[in-house]
Design an enzyme around this catalytic site. Structure first.
Site, PDB file in Angstrom:
ATOM      1  N   GLY B  53       0.646  -1.319   0.063  1.00 53.26           N
ATOM      2  CA  GLY B  53       0.013   0.064  -0.114  1.00 53.26           C
ATOM      3  C   GLY B  53       0.670   1.190  -0.004  1.00 53.26           C
ATOM      4  CD1 TRP B  55       3.711   2.833  -5.219  1.00 56.22           C
ATOM      5  CD2 TRP B  55       2.622   2.921  -6.891  1.00 56.22           C
ATOM      6  NE1 TRP B  55       4.634   2.736  -6.193  1.00 56.22           N
ATOM      7  CE2 TRP B  55       4.142   2.453  -7.338  1.00 56.22           C
ATOM      8  CE3 TRP B  55       1.571   2.721  -8.157  1.00 56.22           C
ATOM      9  CZ2 TRP B  55       4.600   2.327  -8.610  1.00 56.22           C
ATOM     10  CZ3 TRP B  55       2.249   2.657  -9.441  1.00 56.22           C
ATOM     11  CH2 TRP B  55       3.602   2.139  -9.594  1.00 56.22           C
ATOM     12  CG  ASP B 121      -2.158  -6.696  -4.048  1.00 57.02           C
ATOM     13  OD1 ASP B 121      -1.274  -6.010  -4.426  1.00 57.02           O
ATOM     14  OD2 ASP B 121      -2.138  -7.789  -3.579  1.00 57.02           O
ATOM     15  CG  ASP B 137      -6.619 -12.723 -10.448  1.00 58.25           C
ATOM     16  OD1 ASP B 137      -6.052 -11.803 -10.716  1.00 58.25           O
ATOM     17  OD2 ASP B 137      -6.914 -13.816 -10.568  1.00 58.25           O
ATOM     18  CG  ASP B 174       4.214  -1.326  -8.203  1.00 57.57           C
ATOM     19  OD1 ASP B 174       5.156  -1.427  -9.322  1.00 57.57           O
ATOM     20  OD2 ASP B 174       4.815  -1.156  -7.135  1.00 57.57           O
ATOM     21  CE  LYS B 214       6.216  -3.947 -10.485  1.00 51.94           C
ATOM     22  NZ  LYS B 214       7.001  -3.729  -9.397  1.00 51.94           N
TER      23      LYS B 214
HETATM   24  C1  LIG Z   1       5.204  -4.871  -6.074  1.00 48.99           C
HETATM   25  S1  LIG Z   1       3.952  -5.108  -5.284  1.00 48.99           S
HETATM   26  C2  LIG Z   1       3.010  -3.711  -5.151  1.00 48.99           C
HETATM   27  C3  LIG Z   1       3.607  -2.528  -4.258  1.00 48.99           C
HETATM   28  C4  LIG Z   1       2.638  -1.497  -4.022  1.00 48.99           C
HETATM   29  N1  LIG Z   1       2.369  -0.770  -5.307  1.00 48.99           N
HETATM   30  C5  LIG Z   1       3.017  -0.791  -3.029  1.00 48.99           C
HETATM   31  O1  LIG Z   1       3.543   0.497  -3.324  1.00 48.99           O
HETATM   32  O2  LIG Z   1       2.864  -1.073  -1.772  1.00 48.99           O
HETATM   33  C6  LIG Z   1       3.089  -6.101  -6.392  1.00 48.99           C
HETATM   34  C7  LIG Z   1       1.775  -6.678  -6.132  1.00 48.99           C
HETATM   35  O3  LIG Z   1       1.090  -7.072  -7.151  1.00 48.99           O
HETATM   36  C8  LIG Z   1       0.077  -8.114  -6.584  1.00 48.99           C
HETATM   37  N2  LIG Z   1      -0.452  -9.014  -7.675  1.00 48.99           N
HETATM   38  C9  LIG Z   1       0.054  -9.853  -8.036  1.00 48.99           C
HETATM   39  N3  LIG Z   1      -0.809 -10.432  -9.318  1.00 48.99           N
HETATM   40  C10 LIG Z   1      -2.140  -9.807  -9.044  1.00 48.99           C
HETATM   41  C11 LIG Z   1      -3.520  -9.848  -9.418  1.00 48.99           C
HETATM   42  N4  LIG Z   1      -3.532 -10.899 -10.404  1.00 48.99           N
HETATM   43  N5  LIG Z   1      -4.451  -9.204  -8.924  1.00 48.99           N
HETATM   44  C12 LIG Z   1      -4.093  -8.523  -8.011  1.00 48.99           C
HETATM   45  N6  LIG Z   1      -2.919  -8.124  -7.435  1.00 48.99           N
HETATM   46  C13 LIG Z   1      -1.781  -8.783  -8.056  1.00 48.99           C
HETATM   47  C14 LIG Z   1       0.771  -8.805  -5.467  1.00 48.99           C
HETATM   48  O4  LIG Z   1       0.174  -9.402  -4.343  1.00 48.99           O
HETATM   49  C15 LIG Z   1       1.529  -7.536  -4.909  1.00 48.99           C
HETATM   50  O5  LIG Z   1       1.189  -7.032  -3.818  1.00 48.99           O
END
Ligand SMILES: C[S@@+](CC[C@H](N)C(=O)[O-])C[C@H]1O[C@@H](n2cnc3c(N)ncnc32)[C@H](O)[C@@H]1O
EC number: 2.1.1.205
Lengths: 1120, 377
Positions: B53, B55, B121, B137, B174, B214
């Protein structure tokens, strides 16, 4: 600061002027070693089909080599291969290709591969599995990464597959899927989702509506593998079906997915799927009509994620109810594990009563750890008669084959590849017709000492003075050796039993008697020594038919003094006897061998070597040598000599319990003997090396053995292959190993455990490599010195390779032969560089920097390299936790000094003078801005100073100068700094020009830049350089450029670049313009660099071609 | 790696803890904003793949609380000093930056009105004041109606279809998969996250809006760039200094959302699978002259000559339409370098992370192994 001269933008020439060079430039992939991403057996496991990047490679499993290689896709690795009903189906990402089995047969017979009739089609999405129909040779199904089934038909006029309509009950992302045809119009589907659910559903051919069966929601992490079993027969004749799954949660689970046809409530699931709802971790899926079930067995295995799980196929002929199943799992930890699943399946049970159903218990059977690095990406299993054959393919590009007996009860004529025999003395004695009666004596009679007496015999003493001879002949048959009473009572105190030749042994007792035993003569006393015999060491190897005699040492308790004997090994006649005196009193002998010039080398329990020479009064030490090991030297083996008699090599090898082996060169002057270390290596197989030998091949191979946790490992160091891994409970003090002199894979190993004798025998290696591999992790750095290639990998090892013609293969096939592997770094590698032919340097995290001396060993037929770590950099920062990002080294002066400039991750550069005595003296240091420096090259170095160039993560190039001072540590002076890239400079190469240097750099910004350096002044000997012009191709690649090379070819200057976008590009760099002259797909992901290997003058037609090597996830050789 | 050595190895890890961010990723968004002024005139935002969280925290502090962040948040004073000393920073840049810093400090907090932020997320996100968090998801079709109803309380999934009635100004994602090491699979899964985010953006973004996601710069990333260009006027690939040069990660910044005429996001025909996008591209290409696909004219900056490339290597027909988006490194030169190690004062106290890391799915496996080896000893 001096201002660089600006160069005006050159006028761009009309594009109609095409350079003739481009048409001549042909960039071709000559060799590749990439992860093995697909495997399938072909023609009853006579052949193996492998997906290696874009190519289908066919291996002949009997002959053990490649038969043919076909490029299937232009730029897409093959992810799966299926063979059935005359058809071979291959896929990679969304691409599909088919060919007939007959076509593969033709290829094997040598038909031109270009004439091949591959039919291709592209699916709308990534494919996880495909299944050819066993019911209809023209049908197949695919499943995509979004849980969609696509039907395929082949009955088109030209055989091009046609794809039908997509069907799916819901479209979550999957990480794994499996398809199983259950009837001519129905396919069972298992899909594993990212968040741990497994969706079970049925696809009905020609129906739009899928049938959702169940959601198996018990795993706690993403599902990476699912496998649906065949139908299994229960005791009562009913049938069940199981599903195996594996996950990020490190478990393998087994599910009962028998189709029990319960009434479905018939609700519309489609609507619910698009209704707003949460779908993340821990939320329950909203599929109300699907049953939620629990697994029937769960087991935890592997050190990291589990990528695949498979049931061993059932033997089609077997109609008995299923009781035990073999389940195999394949992991990120690069191991394969075998599990035994014991089923309680009397009946498939009642649909309404879950308690009446099948239950199962998991048992761990074996762990097979024969791949390097990480990841088993592919596997194939087949059952032929009573054997299951398994092939595994790894990220290390190795393919390993292994044969196992199935769990079903073997038939009597079954001759297993390996077996273990246990000997309980009481059982043996009670089975003998008339064992010799012994006096009452105290205690239980147990096995005493033992050794393999000949290829098929084992000789053992018992604690009550029996001599037992066992013969291997479909089992082990024992008889008692007749002994005279006097000899029997002597033998009762045997402390050492040693085979000295084929069918002859020597027994040494605690009272100092030596008995000789052979089949024809029986046992006889041949001599006595003044003390308790604690060890007998053969100096010359086992006596053989052509030898008349053997030499051996008899060591006594409590004294370093020993006896040297020359015996007629057949009769036991003592031909000569000599004393060994004058040893250091602390010396405890463990091993010995006769080495060059009639000298004897003895190794001690505490890592000392003593070299003895024969004088008038016997043997006396002429050198006491402390090796770098404090642990026991367990074996001494002379290297095979080039002379006919093979003894004159100036080298010998020692094995040690400190996990290393070493090779020494003997310098035998008239009076003085010196030892020089020429190699020191820790082979990967274990922590305790107990001994080794060289094979008798024309190019001898080094075999070693030792203990690794609970196993004895026999290891071929030359081929880097495990020959055997025998569960024995751990390191043993007494054990014996025997190998067939001509075939190192045939061996026997005896050890005692809880006073029972265990004998393991194998006819051949349990697993054998079909293809050798490379590092199992990314190659981060590589360097060529013309002859050898050095690679440094994320796996922390450095390897030295030779790219040469394959021994066994016709058609000029080439291979990368690994000549040395060094594991001394403990963090991921940053850089390796050759300096001349014999120095190699390497850097990594934790400020690790090593200087290696690499030599060829002359006067021996052994082809291994001599590699010694000459120095370990020790001038570390307080915490020693910085990375050494890059370095450059130049030889200066006559004393062999080397000037080394290294870059540390905290933006510091340091220049040292390295002396061959292993010392580093700091000459100059300086901090840059705080940005991490990534590249450094010496532009000019001499005794008095240097001029250098650096690149950094801030995209700037900087030139530096330093003057050296005898007494003071100086600072580097920044001469000129200029921005070139937008951010990190990831690769750099340069060449001298009349004006200065031309520099080619690749950036994280996709740019390829050409920079000129010019001499600014050379007032005091060292020239200072400034950047005189900069030019950049902004979009040279679609991703970071991780490797560049500059090549001068005649008049033309060529640049080569490799990138994360997996393209290899060649540029012609002119003063006016830069032209892209070749652009090809590369199978090497995450490239670590590109190097020029040398021109290909040594072989065939195209003598003016250049060879390039690209390393990353795999290796490729390209010719230009 | 221990906390303290990680502090040295990773300046942004340390800064995040010092400045109260849940993850070091916060700086990536801040640096992207500094370059592209992402938050200008923005009140409604969707933050996808948002756990833990950081961002969302940035959004909350900038939009709801009206705080301002600038270079001071990530500037390495020592590096600036050394750059000046070594003559790396041009004079004028030094001055404007100094001014900017002062401006930042003097400006007052200006909370914005009608702010709406929805964060999604797979993992639960600890609550953040003023932010709607959802666990879902983003690749799942059910997430579209879930998001629409979160944005608009009156939303009725049966009636409204897949278009937001009150669209948003900015969509962020992200998202990253847990990489397997099989490179083309990882790139595929990442691209599916990107397409899922784009698909959601197509449902909720207002024309003229921005999309930041990303992206993995690997094989075939140029196909993705070309496809994103269908929907936005400007597509730029940006690498913040807080993202490691050694990582394949970068951010695609898409500006001025211009959905093609007649285009409607569709659940039945999601993007990223099938040939729909490539067909649209080929169509566009046939219509337009090539200037569009060549990208913005590159500027010759600081005396580096831009080289034209004569590229006559024949295109492989099987390959999709490709285009390389212009690259911009962001976060100024004196930002902390995520690839460098830093010396810390002797008395440095390593702080605990703001939020403990999310328990991995194999946590139980680790615990059981530990228990087993413990009992054997
Ligand atoms: C790099 S982290 C994000 C960090 C976030 N932007 C922050 O600033 O705290 C990537 C996130 O993508 C989520 N993620 C991956 N695949 C996903 C999906 N299919 N649906 C939702 N979230 C997903 C992961 O659970 C993870 O928390």
């Amino acid at each position: 600061m001096a201002q660089p001269r600006e160069v005006c933008s050159p006028a761009t020439p009309p594009s109609s002027i095409l350079n003739s060079l481009r048409r001549k430039l042909h960039l071709a992939r000559a060799f590749s070693q990439c992860p093995i991403t697909a495997l399938a057996f072909f023609r009853d496991a006579s052949y193996l089909l492998a997906g290696e990047d874009t190519d289908l490679v066919v291996y002949d499993l009997r002959a053990g080599h490649v038969v043919t290689r076909v490029r299937v896709f232009a730029g897409q690795p093959i992810h799966g291969i299926r063979v059935l009903n005359g058809r071979v189906l291959l896929w990679g990402a969304a691409k599909i290709a088919v060919l007939a089995e007959d076509d593969v047969e033709e290829l094997i017979r040598g038909k031109d591969v270009d004439a091949l009739a591959l039919k291709r089609v592209t699916a709308p999405d990534w494919i996880y599995d495909a299944a050819l129909s066993p019911f209809d040779a023209e049908a197949a199904v695919l499943i995509t990464a979004h849980n969609e089934v696509i039907p395929v038909r082949f009955d088109t006029p030209d055989g091009t597959p046609t794809l039908g309509a997509v069907v799916s009950p819901s479209r979550p992302m999957l990480y794994a899927a499996n398809l199983k045809w259950v009837s001519d119009n129905c396919v069972l589907v298992a899909g594993g989702t990212v968040f741990g659910d497994i969706l079970m559903w049925k696809y009905h051919l020609n129906q739009e509506q899928p049938e959702m069966l169940s959601v198996l929601a018990d795993h706690e992490g993403s599902i990476f593998g699912v496998h649906i079993s065949d139908e299994l027969l229960c005791m009562d004749g009913s049938k069940i079906r199981l599903l195996a799954s594996c996950s990020d949660d490190r478990t393998v689970r087994i599910w009962d997915v028998t189709d029990r046809q319960v009434e479905k409530s018939g609700r519309d699931t489609q609507h619910e799927l698009v209704a707003p709802r949460e779908t993340g971790f821990g939320s329950t899926p909203g599929l109300n009509d699907a049953e939620t079930e629990r697994p029937i067995a769960v087991v935890m295995g592997h050190m990291s994620r589990i990528w695949g799980v498979k049931f061993a196929p059932l033997n089609p002929g077997d109609v008995r109810p299923a009781k035990t199943l073999a389940v195999y799992s394949f992991g990120e930890d690069s191991t394969m594990q075998r599990w035994r699943l014991d089923l309680d399946a009397s009946s498939s049970g009642d649909a309404r009563d879950p308690t009446s159903r099948v239950s199962a218990v998991f048992k761990h059977q074996d762990i097979v750890d024969v791949h390097d690095g990480k990841h088993l990406w592919s596997h194939a299993l087949t059952t032929l008669g009573e054997q299951t054959i398994i092939a595994t393919g790894g990220a290390d590009s190795k393919i390993s084959l292994m044969t196992e007996s199935t769990f079903s009860t073997p038939s009597p004529e079954h001759n297993p590849v390996h077996e273990i025999t246990t000997l309980d003395l009481r059982d043996v004695l009670s089975s003998l017709p008339n064992p010799r009666a012994l006096g009452p004596g105290r205690g239980l009679e147990i096995i005493g000492r033992y050794d393999f007496f000949s290829q098929d015999e084992v000789l053992a003493t018992t604690s009550k003075g029996r001599l037992m001879l066992g013969t291997f002949d479909k089992g082990l048959h024992w008889r008692e050796v007749d002994l005279e009473d006097s000899i029997a009572s002597g033998i009762q105190s045997t402390y050492v039993l040693k085979t000295i030749g084929d069918g002859a042994a020597l027994l040494g007792t605690t009272s100092g008697s030596l008995y000789h035993y052979c089949g024809t003569q029986g046992a006889s006393l041949i001599g006595t020594v003044p003390g308790k015999v604690v060890n007998i060491v053969l100096l010359t190897g086992l006596g053989e038919a052509h030898d008349t005699s053997v030499e051996l040492l008899v060591h006594l308790h409590g004294t370093p003094d020993a006896q040297h004997f020359t015996l007629d090994w057949r009769t036991g006649a003592v031909l000569a006897k000599a004393d060994i005196r004058g040893m250091d009193p602390r010396f405890v002998a463990m091993s010995a061998a006769k080495i060059k010039g009639g000298l004897i080398a003895i190794g001690s329990r505490h890592g000392w070597l003593s070299v003895l020479r024969r004088g008038e009064e016997g043997f006396r030490p002429v050198l006491d040598f402390a090796t770098s090991s404090k642990d026991a030297i367990t074996g001494i083996v002379p290297l095979p000599g080039k002379d006919a008699d093979g003894t004159a090599s100036p080298y010998f090898l020692t094995t040690s319990r400190d996990s290393k082996y070493r090779i020494y060169e003997i310098e035998n002057a008239d009076s003085d003997v010196h030892l020089h270390i020429r190699n020191e290596t820790a082979p990967p197989f274990g922590s305790i090396i107990e001994g080794g030998w060289f094979t008798r091949d024309a190019e001898p191979e080094l075999i070693m053995y030792g203990f690794k946790s609970k196993k004895l490992i026999v290891w071929n160091e030359t081929r880097r292959q495990e020959i055997a891994a025998i569960e024995c409970g751990g390191s043993h003090r007494t054990f014996t190993l025997m190998h067939d002199p001509t075939d190192p894979h045939r061996l026997r190993f005896g050890f005692t455990r809880t006073s029972k004798l265990f004998i393991y025998s194998q006819r051949e290696s349990v697993h054998r490599p079909v293809k050798t591999g490379t590092h199992g992790r990314e190659i981060r750095a590589l360097s060529c010195n013309g002859r050898y290639i050095a690679t440094g990998s994320e796996d922390t090892t450095i390897r030295i390779w030779e790219y040469k013609g394959q021994q066994q293969r016709q058609s000029g096939g080439r291979e990368m032969r690994c000549l040395a592997s060094m594991k001394l770094h403990i963090t991921g590698m940053q850089q390796v560089k050759w300096l001349g032919d014999d120095y190699l340097m390497s850097s990594a995290g934790n400020e690790e920097f090593f200087v290696w001396r690499v030599r060829r060993l002359n006067n021996t037929t052994y082809g291994g390299l001599g590699v010694v770590c000459e120095a370990v950099f020790d001038d570390k920062s307080k915490h020693g936790d910085l990375r050494i990002m890059d370095f450059d080294a130049s030889k200066v002066g006559p004393d062999g000094s080397i000037i080394i400039t290294m870059l540390l991750s905290n933006s510091v550069l340091k220049t040292y003078r390295y002396s061959p005595d292993g010392s580093f003296r700091l000459l100059a240091h300086m901090s840059y801005t705080g940005a991490c420096l990534t590249q450094v090259r010496h532009l000019e170095v001499n005794e008095n100073g240097l001029s250098a160039l650096t690149g950094a993560t801030d995209g700037h190039m900087a030139t530096w100068e330093a003057r050296f001072d005898q007494d003071k540590i100086r600072s580097h002076v920044l001469v000129h700094v200029a921005p070139v890239h937008q951010n990190a400079i990831k690769s750099l190469d340069l060449r001298a020009t009349p004006e200065g240097f031309q520099v080619l750099t690749g950036g994280d910004d996709n740019g390829l830049a050409v920079t000129s350096l010019e001499v600014l002044s050379d007032d005091a000997g060292i020239r200072r350089y400034t950047v005189s012009s900069r030019a950049i191709v902004r979009k040279a690649h679609a991703a970071a450029i991780n490797g560049v090379a500059l090549i001068q070819r005649g008049e033309a200057t060529l640049g080569v670049s490799v990138s994360n976008d997996q393209r290899v590009k060649v540029w012609q760099i002119g003063s006016e313009r830069t032209e892209l002259v070749a652009d090809e797909y590369s199978g090497v992901a995450d490239a670590g660099g590109v190097e020029v290997m040398a021109s290909t003058h040594d072989d065939d037609e195209n003598s003016d071609r250049l060879r390039l090597i690209v390393g990353g996830v795999g290796v490729e050789v390209w010719t230009v | 790696m221990g906390k303290s050595s990680k502090d040295k190895r990773d300046a942004y890890y340390r800064l995040a803890k010092e400045q109260g961010w849940r993850a070091r990723s916060a700086f990536k968004l801040l640096q992207l904003d500094e370059e592209f002024d992402l938050f200008a005139n923005v009140t409604r935002v969707v933050d996808l793949c948002a756990a833990p969280g950081s961002w969302s925290q940035v959004l909350s502090r900038v939009l709801i609380k009206g705080e301002k962040f600038g270079r001071t948040a990530w500037q390495d004073k020592e590096a600036r000093f050394r750059q000046q000393m070594l003559g790396i920073l041009p004079q004028d840049e030094q001055k404007t930056e100094a001014d900017k810093t002062i401006d930042e400090q003097q400006e007052e907090r200006k909370p914005r009105e009608d702010v709406k932020i929805v964060s999604i997320d797979l993992q639960p996100i600890s609550p953040l004041a003023g932010i709607t968090t959802l666990r879902a998801d983003i690749t799942h079709p059910a997430t579209v109606p879930l998001l629409l109803s979160a944005l608009d309380p009156d939303f009725d999934p049966k009636m409204a279809g897949t278009q937001a009635s009150h669209p948003v100004d900015l969509v962020l994602s992200d998202g990253a998969p847990d990489v397997t090491g099989l490179h083309d699979l990882d790139i595929y899964v990442q691209s599916q996250l990107l397409f899922a985010a784009l698909n959601l953006a197509l449902c909720v973004l207002k024309p003229g809006g921005k999309f930041v996601a990303k992206i993995f710069r690997g094989k075939n990333v140029d196909v993705l760039y070309a496809q994103l260009k269908i929907f936005f006027e400007k597509v730029i690939v940006a690498k913040p200094r807080s993202s490691r040069a050694s990582s394949v990660e970068a951010f695609i910044v898409c500006i001025n959302f211009q959905p093609p005429d007649g285009f409607r996001a569709s659940l039945e025909e999601p993007l990223g699978v099938g040939g729909r996008l490539d067909e649209m591209l080929k169509e566009r290409e046939a219509q337009k002259t090539d200037t569009e696909m060549q990208g913005a004219a590159a500027i010759s900056e600081q005396g580096v000559v831009e080289m034209e490339v004569y590229d006559d290597v024949p295109e492989d027909k099987e390959r999709n339409t490709r285009w390389i988006a212009p690259f911009i490194a962001c976060g100024d030169l004196s930002a902390f370098d995520s690839d460098a190690s830093y010396q810390l004062p002797e008395d440095h106290v390593s702080l605990d992370p703001v939020q403990p890391p999310i328990a991995p799915p194999y946590k139980r496996a680790i615990e059981m192994r530990a228990a087993l080896s413990g009992s054997q000893r």
